[in-house]
Scaffold this active site. Structure first.
Site, PDB file in Angstrom:
ATOM      1  N   TYR A   1       0.838  -1.209   0.000  1.00 42.30           N
ATOM      2  CA  TYR A   1       0.000   0.000   0.000  1.00 42.30           C
ATOM      3  C   TYR A   1       0.873   1.259   0.000  1.00 42.30           C
ATOM      4  CZ  TYR A   1      -3.742   3.232   1.386  1.00 42.30           C
ATOM      5  OH  TYR A   1      -4.625   4.278   1.449  1.00 42.30           O
TER       6      TYR A   1
ATOM      7  N   LYS B   1       1.339   4.136  -2.947  1.00 37.57           N
ATOM      8  CA  LYS B   1       1.005   5.545  -2.739  1.00 37.57           C
ATOM      9  C   LYS B   1       2.235   6.448  -2.935  1.00 37.57           C
ATOM     10  CE  LYS B   1      -3.401   5.072  -1.936  1.00 37.57           C
ATOM     11  NZ  LYS B   1      -4.390   5.648  -2.834  1.00 37.57           N
TER      12      LYS B   1
END
Ligand SMILES: NC(=O)c1ccc[n+]([C@@H]2O[C@H](COP(=O)([O-])OP(=O)(O)OC[C@H]3O[C@@H](n4cnc5c(N)ncnc54)[C@H](O)[C@@H]3O)[C@@H](O)[C@H]2O)c1
Length: 248
Positions: free
Chosen positions: A153, A157
């Site tokens: 994740y 990002k």
């Protein structure tokens, strides 16, 4: 405020959470919108909730599928006439012990969060260059400070942030802006602890807890609306934390 009167926007991830709140906000300020999400019924529901002077369209679209992305951009431009603001919000969260994270899961998170954002940016660029428009992408505090269990994740990002800065400098002279918001501790389905594995060390995760309290998705929508409107005219290549001071 009517900052989006006469403007057209495309919002991904508009079926829920921050995406839905952003759709409602931009519509209330006069935007015509194309709303997309993998959740067909829920994105239709968002469109029904939008109240404003603009036309609001919706369609099912998986941001990781180039053909579906192209179809969404084409329909937006052919039915709404142009594209002024692209807001990439669709994303998934995965928290895993990194030594147990499967390659399949890693690829899935990168493909939806990063490649999906890239595909929409790339397909929208010719139209945004024509309208001298702008892009608002959704990064995360996990890209700025190590987030335990968030290897895929956080990497996705951080990639979104790098992509955003690249677009800002590559196309800035041509009148296009690209920025990101980095939310943290926003009360949505994604942020709900119920959806996370139980065997995580929550003490480790505490550095990603807000200073005061978690807030609803409208606080992110407020910032997206400012950056994506002409009020944000001099903001380019920026990433704005909306995290209640968590990483201050
Ligand atoms: N909630 C938070 O605290 C927080 C913090 C940092 C970043 N974010 C980011 O904000 C964005 C929105 O998150 P949220 O909290 O509103 O979560 P959410 O789960 O409520 O909304 C995410 C939306 O993205 C959609 N989506 C997922 N995969 C998709 C795909 N392949 N194609 C199209 N749509 C897809 C989902 O159907 C859903 O409607 C995400 O990018 C997330 O990573 C959220």
């Amino acid at each position: 405020m009517n900052r989006f009167e006469g403007k057209t926007g495309l919002i991904t991830g508009a079926a829920a959470g921050i995406g839905r709140a952003t759709a409602l906000r931009l519509a209330s300020e006069g935007a015509s919108l194309m709303l997309v999400d993998v959740q067909a019924d829920a994105v239709a529901e968002t469109a029904g909730l939008c109240a404003g002077s603009g036309k609001v369209l919706h369609m099912a679209c998986d941001v990781s599928d180039p053909a579906q992305v192209g179809a969404a951009i084409d329909r937006c431009v052919s039915e709404l006439g142009k594209l002024d603001v692209l807001v990439n919000i669709a994303g998934i969260l995965s928290l895993d012990h990194t030594h147990e994270l499967s390659l399949e899961r890693w690829n899935q998170v990168l493909t939806i969060n990063l490649t999906g954002t890239f595909l929409f940016c790339q397909a929208a660029l010719p139209h945004l260059l024509k309208s001298r428009g702008n892009i608002v992408n959704t990064a995360s505090t996990s890209a700025l400070a190590g987030m335990p269990y968030g290897a895929a994740y956080g990497a996705s990002k951080a990639g979104v942030m790098a992509l955003t800065r690249t677009l800002a400098v590559e196309y800035g002279k041509k009148g296009l802006r690209a920025n990101a918001v980095s939310p943290g501790s926003i009360k949505t389905a994604m942020g709900s602890r119920q959806n996370l594995p139980e065997d995580l060390d929550w003490k480790l995760i505490e550095r990603h807890m807000p200073l005061d309290e978690a807030r609803g998705p409208e606080v992110v929508a407020n910032v997206i609306a400012m950056v994506g409107s002409d009020e944000g005219a001099h903001i380019n290549g920026e990433s704005i934390r909306v995290d209640g001071g968590t990483l201050a």
